[in-house]
Design a protein around this motif. Structure first.
Motif, PDB file in Angstrom:
ATOM      1  N   VAL A 103       0.805  -1.231   0.000  1.00  0.00           N
ATOM      2  CA  VAL A 103       0.000   0.000   0.000  1.00  0.00           C
ATOM      3  C   VAL A 103       0.837   1.279   0.000  1.00  0.00           C
ATOM      4  N   THR A 104       2.160   1.178   0.141  1.00  0.00           N
ATOM      5  CA  THR A 104       2.997   2.381   0.153  1.00  0.00           C
ATOM      6  C   THR A 104       3.647   2.601  -1.208  1.00  0.00           C
ATOM      7  N   PRO A 105       4.157   3.808  -1.477  1.00  0.00           N
ATOM      8  CA  PRO A 105       4.744   4.112  -2.790  1.00  0.00           C
ATOM      9  C   PRO A 105       5.926   3.232  -3.183  1.00  0.00           C
ATOM     10  N   VAL A 106       6.631   2.635  -2.201  1.00  0.00           N
ATOM     11  CA  VAL A 106       7.784   1.789  -2.558  1.00  0.00           C
ATOM     12  C   VAL A 106       7.354   0.573  -3.365  1.00  0.00           C
ATOM     13  N   GLY A 107       6.054   0.270  -3.379  1.00  0.00           N
ATOM     14  CA  GLY A 107       5.565  -0.864  -4.162  1.00  0.00           C
ATOM     15  C   GLY A 107       5.770  -0.709  -5.647  1.00  0.00           C
ATOM     16  N   SER A 108       6.015   0.521  -6.106  1.00  0.00           N
ATOM     17  CA  SER A 108       6.201   0.746  -7.543  1.00  0.00           C
ATOM     18  C   SER A 108       7.623   0.466  -8.015  1.00  0.00           C
ATOM     19  N   VAL A 109       8.557   0.224  -7.085  1.00  0.00           N
ATOM     20  CA  VAL A 109       9.942  -0.095  -7.462  1.00  0.00           C
ATOM     21  C   VAL A 109       9.953  -1.400  -8.257  1.00  0.00           C
ATOM     22  N   ARG A 110      10.699  -1.412  -9.371  1.00  0.00           N
ATOM     23  CA  ARG A 110      10.776  -2.610 -10.207  1.00  0.00           C
ATOM     24  C   ARG A 110      12.075  -3.370  -9.918  1.00  0.00           C
ATOM     25  N   LEU A 111      11.962  -4.659  -9.664  1.00  0.00           N
ATOM     26  CA  LEU A 111      13.130  -5.497  -9.382  1.00  0.00           C
ATOM     27  C   LEU A 111      13.936  -5.699 -10.667  1.00  0.00           C
ATOM     28  N   GLY A 112      15.200  -5.303 -10.634  1.00  0.00           N
ATOM     29  CA  GLY A 112      16.040  -5.408 -11.822  1.00  0.00           C
ATOM     30  C   GLY A 112      16.257  -4.083 -12.512  1.00  0.00           C
ATOM     31  N   GLY A 113      15.695  -2.989 -11.951  1.00  0.00           N
ATOM     32  CA  GLY A 113      15.838  -1.679 -12.567  1.00  0.00           C
ATOM     33  C   GLY A 113      14.552  -1.224 -13.230  1.00  0.00           C
ATOM     34  N   ALA A 114      14.464   0.067 -13.483  1.00  0.00           N
ATOM     35  CA  ALA A 114      13.223   0.666 -13.976  1.00  0.00           C
ATOM     36  C   ALA A 114      12.773   0.110 -15.317  1.00  0.00           C
ATOM     37  N   GLU A 115      13.715  -0.394 -16.129  1.00  0.00           N
ATOM     38  CA  GLU A 115      13.375  -0.877 -17.472  1.00  0.00           C
ATOM     39  C   GLU A 115      13.410  -2.405 -17.588  1.00  0.00           C
ATOM     40  N   ALA A 116      13.569  -3.094 -16.472  1.00  0.00           N
ATOM     41  CA  ALA A 116      13.636  -4.568 -16.510  1.00  0.00           C
ATOM     42  C   ALA A 116      12.266  -5.155 -16.820  1.00  0.00           C
ATOM     43  N   ARG A 117      12.254  -6.289 -17.505  1.00  0.00           N
ATOM     44  CA  ARG A 117      11.015  -6.990 -17.829  1.00  0.00           C
ATOM     45  C   ARG A 117      11.124  -8.441 -17.349  1.00  0.00           C
ATOM     46  N   PRO A 118       9.987  -9.080 -16.973  1.00  0.00           N
ATOM     47  CA  PRO A 118      10.034 -10.438 -16.403  1.00  0.00           C
ATOM     48  C   PRO A 118      10.708 -11.452 -17.326  1.00  0.00           C
ATOM     49  N   ASP A 119      11.463 -12.361 -16.708  1.00  0.00           N
ATOM     50  CA  ASP A 119      12.135 -13.432 -17.456  1.00  0.00           C
ATOM     51  C   ASP A 119      11.185 -14.591 -17.751  1.00  0.00           C
ATOM     52  N   TYR A 120      10.144 -14.757 -16.944  1.00  0.00           N
ATOM     53  CA  TYR A 120       9.206 -15.879 -17.098  1.00  0.00           C
ATOM     54  C   TYR A 120       7.771 -15.363 -17.113  1.00  0.00           C
ATOM     55  N   GLY A 121       6.914 -16.052 -17.857  1.00  0.00           N
ATOM     56  CA  GLY A 121       5.491 -15.746 -17.833  1.00  0.00           C
ATOM     57  C   GLY A 121       4.865 -16.217 -16.540  1.00  0.00           C
ATOM     58  N   TYR A 122       3.589 -15.828 -16.307  1.00  0.00           N
ATOM     59  CA  TYR A 122       2.933 -16.158 -15.047  1.00  0.00           C
ATOM     60  C   TYR A 122       2.812 -17.665 -14.823  1.00  0.00           C
ATOM     61  N   ILE A 123       2.483 -18.431 -15.862  1.00  0.00           N
ATOM     62  CA  ILE A 123       2.277 -19.873 -15.679  1.00  0.00           C
ATOM     63  C   ILE A 123       3.566 -20.546 -15.230  1.00  0.00           C
ATOM     64  N   GLY A 124       4.656 -20.280 -15.937  1.00  0.00           N
ATOM     65  CA  GLY A 124       5.936 -20.877 -15.550  1.00  0.00           C
ATOM     66  C   GLY A 124       6.393 -20.410 -14.188  1.00  0.00           C
TER      67      GLY A 124
END
Length: 547
Positions: A103-124
């Protein structure tokens, strides 16, 4: 530091990120050597201390099983009775901390940097998370725990001559009231498999992902403490933290492997008459460890990921089958009712002081929290490895809330059918059976019992394999100073010793009780580590927001 991370299997941050500038480089304390055809790249002294301690422990338990069993029993009683309030209080803090991050603003931090994208889809991602996280436990306790708590709740409260309760009912029980006993039994079960354990996993996973993928530090437990210890984290403070993580992980895994072996043995006995005993269980652990070695050699994507997705498919089919052939409508309405009962009883169940249901609180809840905490370096690092690219808020919601609901569904279906067999049909074989046999006795009353029981055994074995493989990967990463591309023979070493520890503890005088004793003993000091980790995570996320 960020220039080095790419070379050791850890991607550099993408986009804006608060990279920590440190003189330490991944692997600088490592010893690189060659033993015959095998190359080694091990952290000095973390590998040496933890490896030698585990070897000594194995030989001590084999040489003096009776003495070792007595020591383990004393440890279990001392820790559960003296520190039950501490385990419950800590677990509550982890849940509240996770909800705060959502619920706090720190929740918007992206793991891996601001431009990182997930390595795996949701199912995997979900498949790997579940198979490594709670697979064996759900198979072992999915039927047995709801049935047990239902039975003890229905039996009510009994008080001994000294005025202390001798029953195992949660809270005040529900003597003679079937509906109330069922709701309380499921509330107690869900309490052990819902928000609290997943909050423990989320804290460790978030710490590892944040300080590795965003700050450019090694993928080890010690890295999370940089905001508090600074450069001292690379010295003996860090060595102690990582050694504790190795011990906690190894004994947590060994406990789960012991449960898996006893349940697989019980299922094979039920179906094919295979003898129940330590010899069969040792052979099972040895054989499954050998299969895990093959998975280790195939790597993360070719081993654990493939096995996890196969197992999740089988688990879903078994869940769907039990739901459809059992009392479907009652089970689905029960899911909603049990969830409501969980929320109703949650404040009382999580209360750490002034409890009268000491057998339940100490024998069940304290053990569970210590078990989840001991699993947290293993599951946390594994989740961190596959969660790069998620925002903190997305990460916490997915790791905390969604898996909790799936665990509740699993317990509602398997436990709900088993309780219905008792209440509606008067079938008590599952209720009267030992814990490891309850699943198979419940399936025996449903159609295609032979096939579903075989699927149950396969699920236990494959969950066993994925846990062993994933665990060896995590311990090897810690003992290689944070390198995720260390030589494979090191993972083989840890995979073998996970099986060895499970075997010697099963062979000791206490059997499964010895496994439980060691997991709760190693979980205690690591609880302190996790509490301090929460402070470090908050500081790290605030710095990330500023960047």
């Amino acid at each position: 530091m960020s220039d080095d991370t790419e070379n050791h299997g850890i991607p550099a941050p993408e986009g804006a990120s608060d990279v920590i500038e440190t003189e330490y480089s991944v692997g600088q304390d490592n010893i690189e050597t060659q033993i015959g055809p095998f190359g080694l790249d091990i952290h000095n002294p973390v590998f040496m201390i933890s490896g030698l301690a585990i070897v000594v422990f194995v030989f001590y338990t084999l040489a003096l099983p009776e003495q070792a069993g007595s020591v383990f029993s004393w440890l279990f009683d001392t820790v559960t009775k003296s520190f039950d309030w501490f385990f419950l209080s800590a677990a509550n803090i982890f849940v509240l901390f996770c909800l705060l991050l959502i619920v706090t603003p720190v929740g918007s931090v992206r793991l891996g940097g601001a431009e990182a994208r997930p390595d795996y889809g949701y199912i995997g991602w979900f498949a790997m998370l579940f198979a490594a996280g709670m697979g064996i436990g759900l198979m072992f306790y999915g039927v047995s725990e709801p049935l047990t708590h239902f039975g003890t709740s229905l039996g009510g409260v009994t008080v001994g001559e000294n005025g202390v309760r001798t029953d195992w009912a949660p809270l005040g029980g529900a003597e003679g009231d079937v509906i109330a006993a069922e709701r309380l039994g499921f509330a107690a079960t869900i309490f052990h498999w819902g928000l609290h354990p997943w909050a423990i996993y989320a804290v460790v996973a978030l710490a590892l992902a944040l300080f590795s993928y965003n700050k450019g530090l090694p993928l080890t437990i010690r890295s999370a403490f940089y905001p508090i210890l600074g450069e001292r984290v690379w010295g003996w403070w860090g060595h102690v933290i990582d050694v504790l993580a190795v011990f906690a992980t190894l004994f947590g895994l060994a406990t789960s492997l012991g449960f898996g072996a006893t349940q697989a043995n019980a299922g094979l006995n039920e179906l094919f008459g295979v003898p129940i005993g330590s010899t069969t269980q040792v052979l099972l652990i040895s054989g499954i460890t050998a299969i895990a070695l093959v998975s280790v050699l195939r790597g993360l994507d070719g081993g654990v990921k493939v096995l996890s997705e196969i197992n999740m498919g089988l688990a879903f089919l078994l869940l769907l089958f039990v739901l459809l052939v059992g009392p479907t409508l009652a089970t689905l309405t029960g899911f909603v009712d049990y969830l409501g009962a969980y929320l109703q009883h949650l404040p009382a169940l999580s209360n750490p002081v002034g409890r009268e249901d000491l057998n339940f609180e100490q024998g069940w809840t304290s053990f569970y929290w210590a078990w989840w905490i001991s699993w947290s370096p293993f599951v946390g690092m594994f989740i961190a490895r596959v969660s790069r690219g998620r925002t903190v808020r997305e990460f916490i919601v997915c790791v905390l809330l969604i898996p909790s609901l799936v665990c509740i569904l699993w317990m509602s279906v398997f436990g709900g059918v088993a309780v219905d067999q008792v209440v509606s049909d008067g079938y008590t074989a599952a209720q009267d059976a030992p814990l490891e046999l309850k699943l198979f006795k419940m399936l025996a009353e449903l159609p295609l019992a032979g096939i579903t029981s075989i699927i149950g055994i396969v699920l236990v074995i494959v969950f066993f394999v994925t846990s062993s493989d994933s665990g060896s990967l995590v311990i090897d990463t810690i003992t290689a100073g944070g390198k995720v591309d260390a030589p494979v023979p090191q993972r083989v070493f840890w995979c073998i010793f996970e099986g060895a520890v499970a075997i010697v503890l099963l062979l000791s005088a206490g059997g499964l009780a010895s496994l439980q004793s060691m997991v709760i003993s190693t979980g205690l000091p690591f609880t302190i580590v996790l509490l301090v980790m929460c402070v470090a995570i908050w500081r790290g996320l605030m710095a990330e927001r500023r960047s």
